[in-house]
Design a protein around this motif. Structure first.
Motif, PDB file in Angstrom:
ATOM      1  N   ARG A   1     -20.763 -22.050  18.433  1.00  0.00           N
ATOM      2  CA  ARG A   1     -21.209 -21.706  17.081  1.00  0.00           C
ATOM      3  C   ARG A   1     -21.061 -22.909  16.143  1.00  0.00           C
ATOM      4  O   ARG A   1     -21.951 -23.224  15.358  1.00  0.00           O
TER       5      ARG A   1
ATOM      6  N   GLN B   1     -24.280 -25.102  14.173  1.00  0.00           N
ATOM      7  CA  GLN B   1     -24.525 -25.348  12.746  1.00  0.00           C
ATOM      8  C   GLN B   1     -24.654 -26.844  12.423  1.00  0.00           C
ATOM      9  O   GLN B   1     -25.011 -27.198  11.308  1.00  0.00           O
TER      10      GLN B   1
ATOM     11  N   SER C   1     -24.214 -17.190   0.943  1.00  0.00           N
ATOM     12  CA  SER C   1     -22.846 -17.334   1.457  1.00  0.00           C
ATOM     13  C   SER C   1     -22.002 -18.204   0.534  1.00  0.00           C
ATOM     14  O   SER C   1     -20.800 -17.978   0.389  1.00  0.00           O
TER      15      SER C   1
ATOM     16  N   ALA D   1     -20.829 -16.109  -2.298  1.00  0.00           N
ATOM     17  CA  ALA D   1     -19.794 -15.141  -1.902  1.00  0.00           C
ATOM     18  C   ALA D   1     -18.438 -15.795  -1.702  1.00  0.00           C
ATOM     19  O   ALA D   1     -17.417 -15.111  -1.653  1.00  0.00           O
ATOM     20  N   SER D   2     -18.410 -17.114  -1.571  1.00  0.00           N
ATOM     21  CA  SER D   2     -17.122 -17.774  -1.288  1.00  0.00           C
ATOM     22  C   SER D   2     -16.292 -17.898  -2.561  1.00  0.00           C
ATOM     23  O   SER D   2     -16.827 -18.176  -3.630  1.00  0.00           O
TER      24      SER D   2
ATOM     25  N   GLU E   1     -11.487 -10.293  -8.109  1.00  0.00           N
ATOM     26  CA  GLU E   1     -11.497  -9.637  -6.804  1.00  0.00           C
ATOM     27  C   GLU E   1     -10.057  -9.384  -6.321  1.00  0.00           C
ATOM     28  O   GLU E   1      -9.722  -8.298  -5.837  1.00  0.00           O
TER      29      GLU E   1
ATOM     30  N   ARG F   1      -8.590  -6.592  -8.268  1.00  0.00           N
ATOM     31  CA  ARG F   1      -9.194  -5.309  -7.874  1.00  0.00           C
ATOM     32  C   ARG F   1      -8.531  -4.799  -6.584  1.00  0.00           C
ATOM     33  O   ARG F   1      -8.170  -3.640  -6.465  1.00  0.00           O
ATOM     34  N   ARG F   2      -8.358  -5.713  -5.651  1.00  0.00           N
ATOM     35  CA  ARG F   2      -7.683  -5.362  -4.392  1.00  0.00           C
ATOM     36  C   ARG F   2      -6.266  -4.869  -4.664  1.00  0.00           C
ATOM     37  O   ARG F   2      -5.794  -3.917  -4.065  1.00  0.00           O
TER      38      ARG F   2
ATOM     39  N   ARG G   1      -6.308  -1.386  -6.077  1.00  0.00           N
ATOM     40  CA  ARG G   1      -6.678  -0.419  -5.045  1.00  0.00           C
ATOM     41  C   ARG G   1      -5.492  -0.162  -4.094  1.00  0.00           C
ATOM     42  O   ARG G   1      -5.173   0.969  -3.766  1.00  0.00           O
TER      43      ARG G   1
ATOM     44  N   PRO H   1     -16.711  -0.117  -3.295  1.00  0.00           N
ATOM     45  CA  PRO H   1     -17.440  -0.984  -2.383  1.00  0.00           C
ATOM     46  C   PRO H   1     -16.484  -1.843  -1.574  1.00  0.00           C
ATOM     47  O   PRO H   1     -15.381  -2.141  -2.040  1.00  0.00           O
ATOM     48  N   PRO H   2     -16.856  -2.202  -0.371  1.00  0.00           N
ATOM     49  CA  PRO H   2     -15.972  -3.042   0.430  1.00  0.00           C
ATOM     50  C   PRO H   2     -15.875  -4.447  -0.175  1.00  0.00           C
ATOM     51  O   PRO H   2     -16.734  -4.848  -0.951  1.00  0.00           O
ATOM     52  N   ALA H   3     -14.816  -5.154   0.193  1.00  0.00           N
ATOM     53  CA  ALA H   3     -14.636  -6.508  -0.328  1.00  0.00           C
ATOM     54  C   ALA H   3     -15.779  -7.392   0.141  1.00  0.00           C
ATOM     55  O   ALA H   3     -16.258  -7.255   1.258  1.00  0.00           O
ATOM     56  N   ARG H   4     -16.195  -8.293  -0.761  1.00  0.00           N
ATOM     57  CA  ARG H   4     -17.293  -9.174  -0.377  1.00  0.00           C
ATOM     58  C   ARG H   4     -16.796 -10.245   0.584  1.00  0.00           C
ATOM     59  O   ARG H   4     -15.669 -10.691   0.514  1.00  0.00           O
ATOM     60  N   ALA H   5     -17.662 -10.669   1.459  1.00  0.00           N
ATOM     61  CA  ALA H   5     -17.301 -11.733   2.395  1.00  0.00           C
ATOM     62  C   ALA H   5     -18.498 -12.639   2.557  1.00  0.00           C
ATOM     63  O   ALA H   5     -19.629 -12.257   2.269  1.00  0.00           O
ATOM     64  N   GLY H   6     -18.245 -13.839   3.005  1.00  0.00           N
ATOM     65  CA  GLY H   6     -19.342 -14.798   3.182  1.00  0.00           C
ATOM     66  C   GLY H   6     -20.296 -14.346   4.270  1.00  0.00           C
ATOM     67  O   GLY H   6     -19.934 -13.607   5.175  1.00  0.00           O
ATOM     68  N   ASP H   7     -21.533 -14.799   4.165  1.00  0.00           N
ATOM     69  CA  ASP H   7     -22.519 -14.472   5.188  1.00  0.00           C
ATOM     70  C   ASP H   7     -22.311 -15.448   6.334  1.00  0.00           C
ATOM     71  O   ASP H   7     -22.925 -16.511   6.408  1.00  0.00           O
TER      72      ASP H   7
ATOM     73  N   ALA I   1     -24.150 -18.920   7.523  1.00  0.00           N
ATOM     74  CA  ALA I   1     -23.440 -20.191   7.404  1.00  0.00           C
ATOM     75  C   ALA I   1     -23.362 -20.938   8.731  1.00  0.00           C
ATOM     76  O   ALA I   1     -23.346 -22.167   8.760  1.00  0.00           O
ATOM     77  N   PHE I   2     -23.291 -20.207   9.829  1.00  0.00           N
ATOM     78  CA  PHE I   2     -23.164 -20.871  11.132  1.00  0.00           C
ATOM     79  C   PHE I   2     -24.514 -21.175  11.788  1.00  0.00           C
ATOM     80  O   PHE I   2     -24.556 -21.841  12.821  1.00  0.00           O
ATOM     81  N   ALA I   3     -25.607 -20.661  11.198  1.00  0.00           N
ATOM     82  CA  ALA I   3     -26.923 -20.844  11.832  1.00  0.00           C
ATOM     83  C   ALA I   3     -27.377 -22.287  11.714  1.00  0.00           C
ATOM     84  O   ALA I   3     -26.987 -22.996  10.784  1.00  0.00           O
TER      85      ALA I   3
ATOM     86  N   LYS J   1     -14.913 -27.676   1.213  1.00  0.00           N
ATOM     87  CA  LYS J   1     -15.189 -27.046   2.518  1.00  0.00           C
ATOM     88  C   LYS J   1     -16.487 -26.271   2.392  1.00  0.00           C
ATOM     89  O   LYS J   1     -16.812 -25.763   1.314  1.00  0.00           O
ATOM     90  N   ASP J   2     -17.203 -26.133   3.508  1.00  0.00           N
ATOM     91  CA  ASP J   2     -18.384 -25.270   3.484  1.00  0.00           C
ATOM     92  C   ASP J   2     -17.918 -23.823   3.716  1.00  0.00           C
ATOM     93  O   ASP J   2     -16.733 -23.598   3.997  1.00  0.00           O
ATOM     94  N   PRO J   3     -18.808 -22.837   3.594  1.00  0.00           N
ATOM     95  CA  PRO J   3     -18.335 -21.439   3.726  1.00  0.00           C
ATOM     96  C   PRO J   3     -17.713 -21.112   5.080  1.00  0.00           C
ATOM     97  O   PRO J   3     -17.007 -20.117   5.208  1.00  0.00           O
ATOM     98  N   THR J   4     -17.936 -21.946   6.093  1.00  0.00           N
ATOM     99  CA  THR J   4     -17.310 -21.658   7.395  1.00  0.00           C
ATOM    100  C   THR J   4     -15.949 -22.337   7.528  1.00  0.00           C
ATOM    101  O   THR J   4     -15.293 -22.234   8.569  1.00  0.00           O
TER     102      THR J   4
ATOM    103  N   HIS K   1     -15.331 -25.696   7.278  1.00  0.00           N
ATOM    104  CA  HIS K   1     -15.353 -27.078   7.764  1.00  0.00           C
ATOM    105  C   HIS K   1     -15.391 -28.063   6.594  1.00  0.00           C
ATOM    106  O   HIS K   1     -15.950 -27.759   5.542  1.00  0.00           O
TER     107      HIS K   1
END
Lengths: 701, 300
Positions: free
Chosen positions: A280, A284, A375, A378-379, A390, A393-394, A397, B19-25, B29-31, B58-61, B63
């Motif tokens: 993986r 990338q 992405s 979202a980071s 966030e 909020r956690r 909760r 709603p669930p916690a947000r997370a990176g795509d 990011a790895f594609a 760092k990038d979202p993954t 690195h």
């Protein structure tokens, strides 16, 4: 001979000094006998020393027949003789004989200590206590859920299903406890080490076969536990996608004797996951095989976009991206152009506009750039304020979840809940704790007093925000949020610092935080052994207006100065010989209760810097005063030595009992306890557990 | 049935209905990337980052962004040789510059400057700037003995100090500061390593590390410098315990005074929220505290 005696005193500092002290009050013949005993001890003549014991016993009998008091030295001689026994078994027999003869408290304590310090004895005791505590634990956990006034029992009046729930809880808990009954305990680990030490020291002891059997049994158990723990650590890491740690633990488990079978399957899964991760990561780093190329009509503008981005000039980037978007509506590079526009605006300082452009680009989920921007958005690194939101909020909760559903969800509660659901169907929801009003109220109270959820995520995000964006207009708000988070976490020093950094801090809240900080410091000051003078002084100096500062001042006043030896009145009363010419050389009337001829107060006598300070009651009139008497070097040394010896004997013979347990409590094997916990109010009986008597607990965890 | 709304309210109140916690795509990011602008965009965004005060992006993954960009650009060249060569070459040089490979970056800029590219002028200016950095970076850092090593480091530090002054107020100042800090840390490490051979070695080593802590108070490596000072104090305490191993030679107060200085330093970092060195400091504090307890128990 004098040199020999001196040598004896050096070799046997505590006991020999006693011996000489006692001998000093006897006649010359007895002193001569004591000299001989010490000489025999130093020469290592065990048989002669046994004869000395017999001779001292005979002398005591003779004195008794004449109506005189015994010399009080026989027990000391017996103890000295026990020290010369050649084998462990003989020594233990001799020490038991010393105890059987009802020796004085100091000799008794020394003999008991020698017996208890024996490794096999300690191991046996540890295993016995461990067995008792395991059984008591099973019984107590069985009884506890049926507590007579627990919240569930109280509500059982309204609904009998709740009582059934407690019964199921009790049975489920007992089942889980019995399942874990044979698990290797800390005490067993420690016992194994002690048994091994005995065999290394005394391989020929009569207990050797029994000890060897125990070592084999505990050793096998320990190896199995080590394997289980290592595999479990590897499994936990694998489940958390922490592949590096998983590989370490599982490879380690693979190398343990008999553990490869348990670890190999997980090790193979880890290898696969690592291979997937490497593939993986590699993917990338490469462009797609069919990376799109701009159409001829957009080629020039696309190239301009690339050049402007590579050069990193914001104005050129904005201009090139805007031009591209204007001229090539519907292009497959539209998202890329929006991304460049966003970066250009961000670098030019137009943060809000940059965020809008990024949001536009992120909407295009069909393009790789659109997904990439999504992405990024979202980071937490991108929007630090949103990251704090966030985290808060956690936290809210998790706190609500704790208050309404309880803090723990482990194997026991899972079994309990599943059993209840199976037994009573939908109505079991009532007894799952949701409607335990007392429990909810109790947990709400606890959550208000001590935050049950970690604030670390909020703190980390907030501190990062302040470090990265110290000039942001949001800084004041972040300081306020950090002050709250630190206060909830009990870190009042940091809370105070952030609160003071706000534009208009309220003096009332500052005072409240200072109070909490001072209370915490005062608590810490008394935690490790004696009081911490530095911490107490810091409270007085920096938080002088708080209530804790008053207590700190008092404690500082009561602290002995460096190098001072304090003999309180009760020590002097317990050791009247200290007042004699070989000790402090004080008038005995100072302890006779009559203030007219001088009377020592409770603070007693302090020896420091070559002088003696006596705290005396005023007479006539109330109050006390301090009288200082200079001492010659010789008198000071003598007084100091006598004081140290008396204090050591007092420490040695002090009763080792928990401060909070009653005098006769050890004779009652049961207790009745009331708790206010997660499950509400509960009162239940139980079997007393034995106190962990290990001195080096952490070495065997 | 009457219970349902109440239950729902409770569940909502407990946040279970939220709603669930947000997370990176992560998949995105790895594609493999499709457009070079994706790589250039990330790199350009972080070209002006202050690498002296803050860690590299760092990038979202997770690195390192500069290393990832460099390897992506190199792979672009392999996969599509010659396509957009000047842009790729220029960006590659930028990534190399941020990674401290100044000589390679200067070569990269020189190649772009030699081509008829719209980036040629920018590449020439960048080459001139980076060449000065490359010259300073090429100076030796070691010598035959301690004195020669320290003299070499002094010369190199002077060169970097000059570059710090020259690039003051530009985005490149932080790169020079990073290098200056690295060399000063190296010099301090040499002194610490050889403190037993140097005259008043302990004092000199302490001064060197304290200088580092004071001068680089704004650096992202400040917690690390404090840990090194703690390590020195810990070594001094261990030295004392070893030199006074016999019970009557051992003075508890002397040992405690030395050990507590180390513990104070470790504790500073162990309670430093947000510092990446925090877990390491907590471990060192626990380890050295256990050592102190064990030594004191031995002599009581």
């Amino acid at each position: 001979m004098r040199a020999l005696l001196l040598l004896a005193l050096l070799v046997l500092p505590a006991r020999a000094a006693d011996l000489i002290g006692e001998a000093a009050s006897a006649d010359t013949a007895i002193e001569e006998r004591v000299r001989l005993v010490l000489a025999h001890r130093l020469e290592g003549k065990a048989e002669v020393l046994s004869a000395d014991v017999t001779a001292f016993e005979a002398l005591d009998e003779e004195r008794e027949a004449k109506g005189l008091a015994p010399m009080g030295l026989t027990d000391d001689v017996r103890y000295l003789a026990a020290g010369l026994a050649f084998t462990r078994d003989a020594q233990r027999d001799a020490l038991r004989a010393v105890l059987d003869a009802h020796p004085d408290p100091v000799v008794r304590k020394c003999a008991e200590h020698q017996l208890e310090a024996d490794d096999a004895e300690r191991a046996d005791r540890l295993l016995e206590d461990d067995r008792h505590n395991r059984r008591a634990g099973v019984v107590n956990d069985f009884v506890r859920p049926l507590g007579v006034f627990s919240g569930t029992a109280f509500l059982a009046v309204l609904n009998p299903f709740l009582l059934a729930g407690s019964a199921v809880d009790s049975v489920a808990t007992t089942a889980v406890n019995l399942w874990h009954y044979g698990r290797l305990s800390r005490q067993e680990r420690e016992a194994l080490v002690h048994y091994r030490t005995v065999l290394e020291r005394e391989p020929r002891t009569s207990d050797a076969p029994e000890i060897a059997r125990a070592i084999r049994r505990l050793g096998t158990k320990r190896a199995a536990a080590l394997c289980e723990e290592t595999v479990a650590a590897g499994k936990r890491a694998l489940e958390a996608d922490d592949l590096d740690h998983a590989a370490f633990y599982l490879a380690d488990a693979h190398d343990l004797d008999g553990c490869a079978r348990k670890s190999d399957r997980l090790l193979a899964r880890t290898d696969e996951a690592r291979a997937r991760r490497a593939a993986r990561d590699e993917a990338q780093r490469w462009p797609a095989d069919d990376a799109p190329f701009p159409r001829l009509a957009e080629l020039e503008d696309y190239r301009a976009l690339l050049v402007a981005t590579a050069a990193g000039r914001p104005s050129s980037m904005i201009s090139a991206a805007s031009g591209f978007l204007e001229r090539h509506d519907g292009s497959r590079f539209e998202s890329s152009a929006r991304y460049v526009l966003a970066i250009g605006r961000e670098l030019a300082g137009h943060h809000e506009a940059a965020r809008d452009a990024l949001a536009d680009a992120a909407r295009d989920h069909r393009s790789a750039v659109g997904r990439h921007v999504a992405s990024l958005l979202a980071s937490p690194d991108f929007n630090r304020l949103a990251a704090i939101d966030e985290a808060e909020r956690r936290h809210r909760r998790d706190t609500l979840r704790y208050v309404f559903l309880g803090g723990r969800m482990d194997g026991r509660t899972a079994v309990y809940s599943a059993a209840q659901l199976g037994a009573t169907g939908v109505q079991a929801a009532e007894s799952l704790g949701i409607f335990n009003v007392l429990g909810v109220l109790t947990r709400g109270w606890q959550a208000w007093r001590h935050d049950p959820v970690s604030n670390q995520a909020i703190i980390d995000r907030g501190e990062e925000f302040l470090a990265r964006e110290p000039d942001s207009p949001e800084t004041a708000g972040v300081h306020a949020r950090l002050a709250d988070a630190y206060e909830r976490a009990g870190n009042y020093g940091r809370a105070l610092m952030h609160y003071r950094a706000m534009p208009d801090p309220s003096p009332k809240r500052i005072a409240a935080l200072e109070d909490k900080l001072a209370d915490r410091m005062l608590e810490d000051a008394g935690r490790s052994g004696g009081p911490d003078r530095t911490l107490l002084e810091a409270i007085v100096h920096h938080l002088g207006e708080t209530k804790a500062a008053d207590k700190a001042r008092k404690r500082l006043r009561d602290l002995p100065g460096t190098g001072e030896t304090v003999l309180s009145r009760d020590v002097l009363e317990a050791n009247p010989s200290l007042l004699g010419p070989d000790g402090l050389d004080l008038d005995p009337r100072l302890l006779d209760g009559d203030r007219t001829d001088g009377e020592l107060a409770d603070a007693g006598v302090t020896l420091a810097a070559g002088e003696m300070r006596l705290t005396l009651y005023n007479s006539p009139g109330p109050g006390q005063h301090v009288e200082t008497r200079p001492l010659s070097a010789e008198a000071y040394a003598r007084a100091h030595a006598a004081a140290e010896e008396a204090l050591y004997a007092r420490l040695l013979t002090a009763e080792r009992r928990d401060g909070d347990s009653g005098r006769y409590e050890r004779y009652i094997p049961f207790f009745v306890q009331g708790t206010v916990g997660d499950d509400g109010v509960s009162v239940y009986p139980g079997v007393k557990m034995r106190r962990d008597r290990s001195e080096d607990r952490e070495l065997y965890e | 049935m009457r219970r349902s709304p109440f239950l729902l309210i409770l569940l909502l109140a407990a946040g279970l209905g939220g709603p669930p916690a947000r997370a990176g795509d992560a998949t995105g990011a790895f594609a493999p990337y499709e457009d070079l602008l994706e790589v250039l965009g990330d790199l350009t965004w972080h070209l002006r980052d202050d690498l002296y005060r803050f860690p590299p992006a760092k990038d979202p993954t997770g690195h390192d962004l500069y290393r990832l960009a460099l390897s992506r650009l190199e792979n672009w060249e392999k996969r599509y040789p010659g396509r957009l060569r000047d842009v790729v070459g220029y960006a590659r040089a930028e990534a190399l510059e941020r990674l401290g490979e100044y000589a390679k970056a200067a070569d990269g800029y020189a190649q772009v400057a030699a081509e008829g590219s719209p980036l040629a002028d920018a590449a020439r200016a960048a080459r001139e700037r980076v060449a000065a950095f490359a010259d300073a970076a090429a100076l030796p850092e070691d010598g035959a003995d301690v004195d020669a090593t320290l003299a070499a480091l002094r010369r190199k530090l002077d060169a970097w100090g000059h570059l710090v002054e020259r690039s003051a107020g530009t985005p490149y100042e932080t790169a020079a500061l990073v290098e200056e800090e690295r060399l000063e840390r190296l010099a301090a490490a040499v002194v610490v390593r050889n403190r037993r051979e140097l005259q008043e070695g302990n004092l000199t080593a302490e001064r060197a590390l304290r200088f580092l802590v004071q001068k680089h108070a704004d650096s992202r490596n400040l917690p690390d410098h404090i840990l090194r000072l703690g390590d020195l104090y810990a070594d001094v305490a261990r030295d004392y315990a070893e030199a006074h191993a016999r019970p009557l030679a051992f003075e508890e107060d002397e040992f405690v005074q030395r050990a507590d200085r180390a513990l104070e330093m470790y504790r500073k970092v162990a309670t430093w929220d947000g510092a990446p060195q925090k877990p390491e400091a907590q471990g060192r504090f626990a380890a050295f505290d256990a050592y102190k307890t064990s030594v004191l128990a031995r002599y009581r």
